[in-house]
Scaffold this active site. Structure first.
Site, PDB file in Angstrom:
ATOM      1  CG  ASP A   1       1.145  -8.408  -6.552  1.00 56.78           C
ATOM      2  OD1 ASP A   1       0.728  -7.327  -6.202  1.00 56.78           O
ATOM      3  OD2 ASP A   1       1.418  -9.327  -5.315  1.00 56.78           O
TER       4      ASP A   1
ATOM      5  CD  GLU B   1      -2.849  -7.162  -1.636  1.00 60.91           C
ATOM      6  OE1 GLU B   1      -3.790  -7.012  -0.672  1.00 60.91           O
ATOM      7  OE2 GLU B   1      -2.977  -7.819  -2.706  1.00 60.91           O
TER       8      GLU B   1
END
Length: 435
Positions: free
Chosen positions: A99, A163
């Protein structure tokens, strides 16, 4: 062990750039900013699998063991294993997250969601943090599978979801740890690949986001003696809180050993108030900020102390410094007292890596050999998740090959030459751990 280094060679630049181009092409869809933007990490997983499945035990007759683990639809993690010959001997590369933070194309000089190549520069959202590392470690695992060096150590890569935002738990590495899927990684060094500037990052800071809401009494500014000025109260109270914080949490002796750029800090970063006319003394305001805490202090202890400071100031608010002859925080005739309310958002603990571990020593040796010098550093910036891994018994070391200057920034880029050095550092680590 020169044989391993000769076998694995150098990064295949053409293959790496091709894969990175496909992955950066998904960056628009893996922006992580809930509730508006929920990343679909499986878009990135698909490209990694396209590279590795033909070399897997599942579909390609190759050596790689590939496990695609999802806890939410479309939000997968990927555990890839190259088996060694010696049971229990292991090393792992973890933390390459799929991400990214958001990017507004209107603010960028180029399209953030398409890989741009400008000489040595590889441009686009995620090139430094952390899609460049996803592509890099994919290429490492691919080369291992293609060349099949006989290693004692099992090499594991863990590509993770979620994350950049922890508001949705149980999606990424936290869930993998909870389910025991990473337990065997405790048998050797775990290299968290999500920092920058090609040097070991040996210390990170804890973070405690806080809000101090201040209540006074609204009144006309020409009759200041009838008001409790929430802005003045906020400024004086915060000054007192900061003064006590720095007395109780001064620079720690261990910070020098770890090379922390700053000691622990407690400071305001935002100020909000209801508005109104310039001739009104506002009844309320909120100051927000954060504590950045070196890992030698405990987050829970700090939160407890901050609350004690606020409680004490509330009980003795008439003793707080005022500003001018009519400034006051208590109106006895009206039975009114100004007040402070302290709240916290989710806190995060810092990390001090084990400087006596084999993982640290091989990382330093590899860095010195490939980069030309080794200078471990620490920052009070915060990395989520790794303290939890350390607390669970993993030997966490951290490094990365993007650029700190472009981390979370507009016009993000990394350097292909840095990624090439990163690949060689990984190869050197694998080689050293064979000895």
């Amino acid at each position: 062990m020169a044989g391993v280094e000769e076998t694995l060679g150098e990064l295949n630049k053409e293959s790496f750039v091709s894969l990175l181009g496909k992955i950066i092409g998904e960056s628009k869809y893996v922006q992580n900013n809930p509730p508006d933007l929920i990343p679909e990490e499986d878009r990135v997983v698909k490209h990694v699998l396209d590279s590795l499945l033909p070399l897997s035990t599942t579909t390609g007759g190759g050596p790689l063991i590939v496990n695609h683990v999802s806890y939410f639809p479309g939000r997968g993690n990927l555990i890839v294993e190259y088996p060694g010959t010696e049971p229990g001997k292991i090393l792992s590369f973890v933390g390459m997250h799929m991400d990214v933070v958001t990017a507004d194309p209107n603010d960028w000089e180029f399209d953030p969601f398409t890989l741009g190549i400008n000489g040595d520069k590889l441009c686009g959202r995620g090139t430094t943090d952390c899609l460049g590392h996803v592509a890099l470690v994919t290429e490492l695992m691919k080369r291992l599978a293609e060349t099949k060096p006989k290693l004692k150590s099992t090499v594991v890569a863990v590509f993770i979801a979620s994350e950049e935002n922890s508001s949705i738990a149980g999606v990424g590495v936290d869930a993998l740890v909870k389910d025991g899927l990473l337990n065997k990684l405790k048998g050797g060094p775990l290299f968290w690949i999500d920092t920058a500037d090609k040097q070991p990052c040996i210390g990170t800071g804890g973070m405690i986001p806080w809000k101090l809401h201040v209540t006074g009494k609204l009144f006309h500014s020409g009759l200041a003696h009838k008001a409790i000025n929430s802005l003045e109260l906020a400024m004086e109270a915060l000054k007192e809180i900061q003064s006590r914080f720095y007395k109780d949490f001064p620079p720690h002796p261990k910070e020098q050993n770890y090379g922390f750029a700053t000691a622990s800090t407690m400071k305001p970063t935002q100020w909000n108030y209801p508005g109104g006319g310039i001739n009104q003394i506002p009844a309320e305001c909120t100051i927000s900020g954060d504590v950045r805490l070196t890992p030698f202090y405990n987050v829970t202890d700090v939160k407890k102390k901050l609350q004690e400071y606020v409680d004490d100031i509330n009980e003795n608010i008439e003793k707080l410094d005022t500003r001018g002859p009519v400034s006051k925080y208590v109106l006895p005739d009206e039975n009114l007292r100004g007040s402070l309310t302290l709240t916290f958002d989710e806190a995060m603990s810092g990390v001090a890596c084990d400087l006596d571990s084999r993982g640290f020593h091989v990382l330093c040796k590899a860095t010195e050999k490939i980069v030309g010098h080794v200078k471990p550093y620490s920052i009070t910036g915060s990395l989520p998740l790794i303290r939890e891994l350390q607390d669970e018994g993993f030997d966490v070391q951290t490094t990365g090959y993007g650029l700190m200057a472009t981390y979370h920034a507009k016009n993000e880029y990394c350097l292909l030459s840095d990624m090439c050095q990163g690949y060689k550092v990984f190869v050197s680590i694998i080689s050293q751990l064979e000895d």
